[in-house]
Design a protein around this motif. Structure first.
Motif, short mmCIF file in Angstrom:
data_model
loop_
_atom_site.label_atom_id
_atom_site.label_comp_id
_atom_site.label_asym_id
_atom_site.label_seq_id
_atom_site.Cartn_x
_atom_site.Cartn_y
_atom_site.Cartn_z
N ASP A 42 45.68 42.08 40.90
CA ASP A 42 45.39 43.18 39.97
C ASP A 42 43.89 43.40 39.81
O ASP A 42 43.41 44.53 39.80
CB ASP A 42 46.03 42.90 38.61
N PHE A 56 48.69 53.34 41.74
CA PHE A 56 48.51 52.70 40.43
C PHE A 56 49.55 53.21 39.42
O PHE A 56 50.20 52.42 38.74
CB PHE A 56 47.09 52.99 39.94
N THR A 97 41.97 46.73 40.99
CA THR A 97 41.27 47.53 39.99
C THR A 97 39.81 47.75 40.39
O THR A 97 39.29 48.87 40.26
CB THR A 97 41.35 46.84 38.62
#
Ligand code: HEM
Lengths: 332, 205
Positions: free
Chosen positions: B51, B170, B55
């Motif tokens: 993650d 996402f 990101t």
């Protein structure tokens, strides 16, 4: 057979000795985290490196019952270490990150606690949790917990069968379902304040009556020999080991017996993704990800521990008959 | 304008700034490795790493897309110096993200990889985004810029569909809170919208 059930063992063997043996197997499962004598109480089952982690002894009225709980059912898998179970939680009332509940729930006030019982019962009312627990015997059960997000852990709960609780209220013949409701308290639960959160509070869940009365269906009040930590759903929560984790609703304040199928939060939020039944089923994928495998936590980087998911999370022998004749791809 | 050409007659201040940005962009990785080594990533380090890296890939991609609007809106030219680096950092974090998914989540199990890449819409979106970014990273050098000439610009417009696919990737994997996705979505809408606006005005002029 992946679980041991005393009621399948000849009655001559259901002695303190078998409890002891169960405990011993539990200890063996712990061998990897450095545990020694089989005679230790469950509260000692914390790995040596866990000393800085909080311990949750629980209210005085609960402690002796927790200590006296015999171990009755043990999943054969390795039990997750204490730190993983108390720091990696989905409890959106405290935030959507896995670490939020541990970080934000420590001040959560769970004693005294009242539970409102209503609907199709002969004795509705608002009960003190303490009074309800006084009437049941606690036992320790090590269950696999399979999250719908495709990870899983093996967790030593202490609790009692939901059936023994529901019987206290004398359900009427119209009771076909049980609905559970989690506390709403914006002061204490920061996750309920979020403007963007897509869950409607309170969190609710439900079971069919036969699922609720099934002997595997547990109401947990303890974990690792102590009381339930707030982030794990204190002071008491549901544990249905053959269903995805979101069914096992936490911090319950109301139980309602109903004639019609109650609303369940995730089912309402995204009906195409989360069914009312939510039985663990490797053959029915979540629309966005596969349910055929799971990552058994704690996983380390070099050992992701990817294992095949079992039908009904490995409890098929016990529960498959509840769903005979049902199309499980339709009733997911 | 070719950054590399400019580089030869850069002042020392600019070179220092370039290095500053270069090191700052490595910081997320350094902090992540530090947290990993200190055992601060929790019971599921794999997921946290995936993650975080994903990101940061997204953030660097958005930063790369912000350079041109910064020049147009504020006549802010300095960041042009960092555009290629930021774009390559986006790719760098995307590669690490992908390698982490493969290693820590799928364990390079062929059956799982095939299943993920063929059945999961969000993975397909991420995968296609990655395939689009790959040629951009490869042709980011000065040599390729001159070799491709005007075609280079058209090729690098692939960054627009790639960024939309990243956003889709996402949004599709969200389970509950859309706040973060809304933020990235609005930012991207602005970054792409402003280009549309300028292109229109330029055409009708
Ligand atoms: C083949 C290519 C890719 C694969 C297989 C892939 C896979 C994944 C997976 C498995 C997750 C975690 C999903 C979950 O929450 O369960 C994820 C999250 C994410 N990925 Fe990717 N990805 C790919 C490409 C990319 C690219 C190119 C970018 C950005 C430039 C990106 C950005 C992200 C972001 C921002 C997240 C969300 C992180 C969060 O939840 O905070 N991914 N990806």
């Amino acid at each position: 057979m992946l679980i041991q059930k005393p009621n399948k063992i000849p009655s001559s063997e259901i002695t303190p000795e078998s409890v002891y043996l169960n405990r011993r197997r539990f200890m063996q499962a712990f061998a990897g985290v450095g545990l020694a004598a089989a005679a230790l109480p469950a509260s000692a089952l914390l790995s040596s490196g866990d000393t800085e982690l909080p311990i949750y002894p629980g209210p005085n009225w609960l402690q002796p019952k927790l200590k006296a709980a015999p171990t009755t059912i043990v999943a054969e898998d390795d039990v997750a270490p204490y730190d993983a179970v108390i720091t990696h939680n989905n409890f959106y009332e405290f935030g959507t990150k896995k670490s939020d509940p541990f970080e934000k729930a420590q001040e959560f006030n769970t004693d005294p606690w009242k539970v409102e019982v209503s609907g199709e019962v002969e004795s509705p009312g608002v009960y003190n949790l303490e009074d309800l627990i006084a009437k049941v015997d606690l036992e320790e059960r090590v269950y696999r917990l399979r999250c719908v997000e495709a990870w899983s852990m093996v967790i030593p709960w202490i609790g009692f069968e939901l059936g023994s609780l529901l019987k206290q209220f004398n359900p009427t013949s119209k009771a076909k379902y049980v609905e559970f409701v989690t506390l709403v308290d914006k002061e204490q639960m920061p996750g309920q304040r979020g403007f963007f959160s897509s869950l409607d509070w309170p969190y609710t869940e439900g079971l069919r009556m036969d699922e609720a009365m099934h002997p595997l269906t547990l109401m947990a009040v303890g974990l690792y020999g102590n009381s339930l930590p707030p982030q794990n759903g204190a002071p008491f929560r549901l544990v249905v080991p053959w269903k995805y984790g979101f069914k096992s609703i936490k911090s319950i304040v109301a139980i309602r017996l109903t004639e019609t199928m109650p609303k369940a939060t995730w089912n309402q939020t995204a009906p195409g993704e989360y069914g009312f039944y939510a039985n663990v089923n490797p053959k029915v994928d979540h629309p966005r990800w596969s349910q055929a495998t799971e990552r058994r936590l704690p996983a380390s980087l070099l050992n992701p521990r990817i294992i095949d998911t079992q039908m009904f999370n490995g409890y098929a022998d016990e529960v498959a008959s509840l769903y005979s004749g049902m199309d499980l791809t339709k009733w997911y | 304008m070719l950054v590399a050409q400019k580089f030869s007659n850069l002042r020392w201040g600019s070179i220092a700034q370039w290095w500053l940005v270069f090191l700052a962009a490595l910081l997320p990785l350094v902090l992540l490795v530090d947290a990993l080594l200190a055992n601060r990533l929790g019971a599921d380090p794999a997921k946290t790493i995936v993650d975080e890296l994903g990101t940061w890939a997204l953030i660097f991609l958005w930063l790369t897309l912000a350079i041109t609007p910064a020049r147009r809106l504020f006549n802010w030219r300095k960041p042009l110096l960092f555009r290629r680096m930021l774009g390559l950092y986006a790719f760098f974090y995307a590669v690490l993200h992908l390698v982490s998914v493969g290693t820590f989540i799928l364990g390079w199990r062929a059956d799982l990889i095939v299943r993920e890449v063929t059945e999961r819409p969000y993975v397909i979106a991420g995968f296609v985004a990655f395939l689009l970014l790959m040629p951009l990273a490869v042709t980011s050098t000065r040599g390729w810029q001159t070799r491709l000439g005007p075609k280079w610009r058209s090729l690098h417009r692939l960054v627009y569909p790639a960024s939309v696919l990243v956003l889709l990737h996402f949004v599709w994997l969200i389970r509950a809170s859309y706040a973060e996705a809304l933020l990235y979505g609005l930012l991207l809408a602005f970054l792409l919208g402003i280009r549309l606006y300028y292109t229109r005005n330029w055409r009708t002029r």
